[in-house]
Design an enzyme around this catalytic site. Structure first.
Site, mmCIF file in Angstrom:
data_model
loop_
_atom_site.group_PDB
_atom_site.id
_atom_site.type_symbol
_atom_site.label_atom_id
_atom_site.label_comp_id
_atom_site.label_asym_id
_atom_site.label_seq_id
_atom_site.Cartn_x
_atom_site.Cartn_y
_atom_site.Cartn_z
ATOM 1 N N ALA A 65 0.866 -1.186 0.000
ATOM 2 C CA ALA A 65 0.000 0.000 0.000
ATOM 3 C C ALA A 65 0.901 1.233 0.000
ATOM 4 C CB ALA A 65 -0.882 -0.015 1.237
ATOM 5 N N GLY A 109 0.873 -5.046 0.949
ATOM 6 C CA GLY A 109 -0.344 -5.135 0.147
ATOM 7 C C GLY A 109 -0.100 -5.752 -1.223
ATOM 8 N N GLU A 112 -0.347 -9.309 -0.553
ATOM 9 C CA GLU A 112 -1.761 -9.585 -0.240
ATOM 10 C C GLU A 112 -2.616 -9.583 -1.508
ATOM 11 O OE1 GLU A 112 -1.633 -6.445 2.759
ATOM 12 O OE2 GLU A 112 -2.465 -7.874 4.185
ATOM 13 N N GLU A 132 5.014 -5.089 7.058
ATOM 14 C CA GLU A 132 4.264 -4.019 7.738
ATOM 15 C C GLU A 132 4.741 -3.764 9.161
ATOM 16 O OE1 GLU A 132 2.915 -6.440 5.890
ATOM 17 O OE2 GLU A 132 1.256 -5.664 4.674
HETATM 18 C C1 LIG Z 1 -1.970 -3.073 2.717
HETATM 19 C C2 LIG Z 1 -1.433 -3.096 4.115
HETATM 20 C C3 LIG Z 1 -2.525 -2.713 5.050
HETATM 21 O O1 LIG Z 1 -1.086 -4.419 4.445
HETATM 22 C C4 LIG Z 1 -0.293 -2.146 4.373
HETATM 23 C C5 LIG Z 1 0.929 -2.142 3.495
HETATM 24 O O2 LIG Z 1 1.046 -2.679 2.426
HETATM 25 S S1 LIG Z 1 2.192 -1.184 4.155
HETATM 26 C C6 LIG Z 1 3.463 -1.251 2.934
HETATM 27 C C7 LIG Z 1 4.296 -2.474 3.041
HETATM 28 N N1 LIG Z 1 5.441 -2.361 2.135
HETATM 29 C C8 LIG Z 1 6.624 -1.947 2.540
HETATM 30 O O3 LIG Z 1 6.853 -1.631 3.690
HETATM 31 C C9 LIG Z 1 7.714 -1.861 1.474
HETATM 32 C C10 LIG Z 1 8.198 -0.428 1.340
HETATM 33 N N2 LIG Z 1 9.253 -0.317 0.360
HETATM 34 C C11 LIG Z 1 10.534 -0.724 0.596
HETATM 35 O O4 LIG Z 1 10.847 -1.266 1.637
HETATM 36 C C12 LIG Z 1 11.532 -0.451 -0.471
HETATM 37 O O5 LIG Z 1 11.026 0.551 -1.326
HETATM 38 C C13 LIG Z 1 11.872 -1.698 -1.317
HETATM 39 C C14 LIG Z 1 12.638 -2.717 -0.457
HETATM 40 C C15 LIG Z 1 10.641 -2.350 -1.904
HETATM 41 C C16 LIG Z 1 12.777 -1.272 -2.509
HETATM 42 O O6 LIG Z 1 13.879 -0.560 -2.028
HETATM 43 P P1 LIG Z 1 14.784 0.258 -3.050
HETATM 44 O O7 LIG Z 1 15.149 -0.609 -4.199
HETATM 45 O O8 LIG Z 1 15.881 0.860 -2.238
HETATM 46 O O9 LIG Z 1 13.812 1.384 -3.652
HETATM 47 P P2 LIG Z 1 13.280 2.700 -2.912
HETATM 48 O O10 LIG Z 1 14.181 3.843 -3.229
HETATM 49 O O11 LIG Z 1 12.993 2.425 -1.485
HETATM 50 O O12 LIG Z 1 11.865 2.896 -3.642
HETATM 51 C C17 LIG Z 1 11.745 3.522 -4.914
HETATM 52 C C18 LIG Z 1 10.608 4.534 -4.832
HETATM 53 O O13 LIG Z 1 9.404 3.835 -4.529
HETATM 54 C C19 LIG Z 1 8.804 4.391 -3.362
HETATM 55 N N3 LIG Z 1 8.087 3.326 -2.640
HETATM 56 C C20 LIG Z 1 8.457 2.069 -2.463
HETATM 57 N N4 LIG Z 1 7.560 1.399 -1.750
HETATM 58 C C21 LIG Z 1 6.590 2.275 -1.462
HETATM 59 C C22 LIG Z 1 5.363 2.190 -0.739
HETATM 60 N N5 LIG Z 1 4.923 1.011 -0.221
HETATM 61 N N6 LIG Z 1 4.609 3.282 -0.616
HETATM 62 C C23 LIG Z 1 4.990 4.461 -1.180
HETATM 63 N N7 LIG Z 1 6.136 4.610 -1.891
HETATM 64 C C24 LIG Z 1 6.913 3.521 -2.013
HETATM 65 C C25 LIG Z 1 9.977 4.939 -2.566
HETATM 66 O O14 LIG Z 1 9.540 5.875 -1.635
HETATM 67 C C26 LIG Z 1 10.818 5.530 -3.682
HETATM 68 O O15 LIG Z 1 10.244 6.742 -4.123
HETATM 69 P P3 LIG Z 1 11.004 8.156 -3.831
HETATM 70 O O16 LIG Z 1 10.989 8.321 -2.353
HETATM 71 O O17 LIG Z 1 12.381 7.995 -4.388
HETATM 72 O O18 LIG Z 1 10.152 9.166 -4.541
#
Ligand SMILES: CC(C)(O)CC(=O)SCCNC(=O)CCNC(=O)[C@H](O)C(C)(C)COP(=O)(O)OP(=O)(O)OC[C@H]1O[C@@H](n2cnc3c(N)ncnc32)[C@H](O)[C@@H]1OP(=O)(O)O
Length: 258
Positions: A65, A109, A112, A132
Site C-alpha cells: 500500500a 499489500g 496480499e 508491515e
Molecule cells: C496493505 C497493508 C494494510 O497491508 C499495508 C501495506 O502494504 S504497508 C506497505 C508495506 N510495504 C513496505 O513496507 C515496502 C516499502 N518499500 C521498501 O521497503 C523499499 O522501497 C523496497 C525494499 C521495496 C525497494 O527498495 P529500493 O530498491 O531501495 O527502492 P526505494 O528507493 O525504497 O523505492 C523507490 C521509490 O518507490 C517508493 N516506494 C516504495 N515502496 C513504497 C510504498 N509502499 N509506498 C509508497 N512509496 C513507495 C519509494 O519511496 C521511492 O520513491 P522516492 O521516495 O524515491 O520518490
C-alpha cells in the site's frame, strides 16, 4: 476505458492488467486500487473474456500500500472510510480466474493482492514479504490470514514478525506460488495458463474456482457437501454433455459456456 495507473490489453479471451506506477514501485494508492477494481469488474462482466492476468513491472509487482498516502490517516478516518475494504476486496469477488504474474517485489499489500488472486505464477526474481511490522502496523488486506493458510503458521509467523522477504524458490516450496519461471518467460507462461483455462467450459471453471476457494472458509465436511451440490449442478449444463460426448467420440470438445 482510460486509466492512469493501470494499463489494460486483451489477447483472445485473456485480459492483462498491468499495474503502472513504476517510480513508486507500483505502491497501491487509492486511485490505483479504484482503477484496478473497475477494470476487474468490467472484464468479469465481459463475455469475451475468460481469464484475467494482473502483473506489475520487472522490478516490482507492487511494494505494498502507498505508505506516504497512509501515513497521516487517523483511526476514525480508516474506520469510517472503510480503508482497504472499500477498494481492495474486489479481487475475491471476481468469478473468472485471476492470475497474478509476479516479478520483483510483492510486499505488504502487493503480496496480499497476489494472494487474493487464484494462482500466483512467479518470475525467478520475485520476492514476497509482509514487512508491515517495520512500519508499526500489521498486514491489513488479509495477509495474516491468507499467508497462514497458504504456507502454514511457522513460515507465516517468520515472515510477518521479522519482515523478511522470501525468494520465488522458497515461495514455491512452501506453497504460496504455483510455478516459478525465468523472468523473461513470466508473461508467456501466464498467458499460456490463461489460454488453457479460456479453452475450457466457463461455468465449470467458475464453479471449480468457487469450490477450491470454499476450502479456505469452511470445515472439511461442509466443504465436501458444498462441492457435491455444485458438482451435481454441472450436470445441468450443455458443456457437461459436450465434454463427455467428446471424450467418448475421441474428439476435442467444443464448449459453449452454457
Ligand atoms: C496493505 C497493508 C494494510 O497491508 C499495508 C501495506 O502494504 S504497508 C506497505 C508495506 N510495504 C513496505 O513496507 C515496502 C516499502 N518499500 C521498501 O521497503 C523499499 O522501497 C523496497 C525494499 C521495496 C525497494 O527498495 P529500493 O530498491 O531501495 O527502492 P526505494 O528507493 O525504497 O523505492 C523507490 C521509490 O518507490 C517508493 N516506494 C516504495 N515502496 C513504497 C510504498 N509502499 N509506498 C509508497 N512509496 C513507495 C519509494 O519511496 C521511492 O520513491 P522516492 O521516495 O524515491 O520518490
Amino acid at each position: 476505458m482510460a486509466y492512469e495507473m493501470i494499463l489494460t490489453e486483451t489477447e483472445g479471451a485473456t485480459a492483462l492488467i498491468r499495474l503502472n506506477r513504476p517510480k513508486a514501485l507500483n505502491a497501491l494508492c487509492d486511485q490505483l486500487m479504484r482503477e484496478l477494481g473497475e477494470a476487474l469488474r468490467a472484464y468479469d462482466a465481459d463475455p469475451a473474456i475468460a481469464a484475467i492476468i494482473i502483473t506489475g513491472s520487472e522490478r516490482a509487482f507492487a511494494a505494498g500500500a502507498d505508505i506516504k498516502e497512509m501515513q497521516a490517516r487517523t483511526y476514525p478516518q480508516v474506520y469510517f472510510e472503510d480503508f482497504i475494504t472499500a477498494n481492495w476486496e474486489v479481487v475475491p469477488t471476481i468469478k473468472k480466474p485471476v492470475i497474478a504474474a509476479v516479478a520483483g517485489f510483492a510486499l505488504g499489500g502487493g503480496c496480499e493482492l497476489a494472494m487474493m488472486c487464484d494462482m500466483i505464477i512467479a518470475a525467478d526474481t520475485a520476492k514476497f514479504g509482509q514487512p508491515e511490522i517495520n512500519l508499526g502496523i500489521i498486514p491489513g488486506a488479509g495477509g495474516t490470514q491468507r499467508l497462514t493458510r497458504a504456507v502454514g503458521k511457522a513460515k507465516a509467523m517468520d515472515l510477518v514478525l521479522t519482515a523478511r522477504m522470501m525468494d520465488a524458490e522458497e515461495a514455491e516450496r512452501c506453497g504460496l506460488v504455483a510455478r516459478v519461471v525465468p523472468a523473461d518467460q513470466l508473461l508467456d507462461e501466464a498467458r499460456k495458463v490463461a489460454a488453457k483455462i479460456a479453452s475450457l467450459s466457463g461455468p465449470s471453471v467458475a464453479i471449480a474456482k468457487e469450490s477450491v476457494n470454499r476450502a479456505f472458509e469452511t470445515t472439511l465436511a461442509e466443504g465436501v457437501r458444498f462441492e457435491r451440490k455444485i458438482f451435481y449442478s454441472l450436470f445441468a449444463t450443455e458443456d457437461q454433455k459436450e465434454g463427455m460426448a467428446a471424450f467418448a467420440e475421441k474428439r476435442p470438445p467444443s464448449f459453449r459456456n452454457r
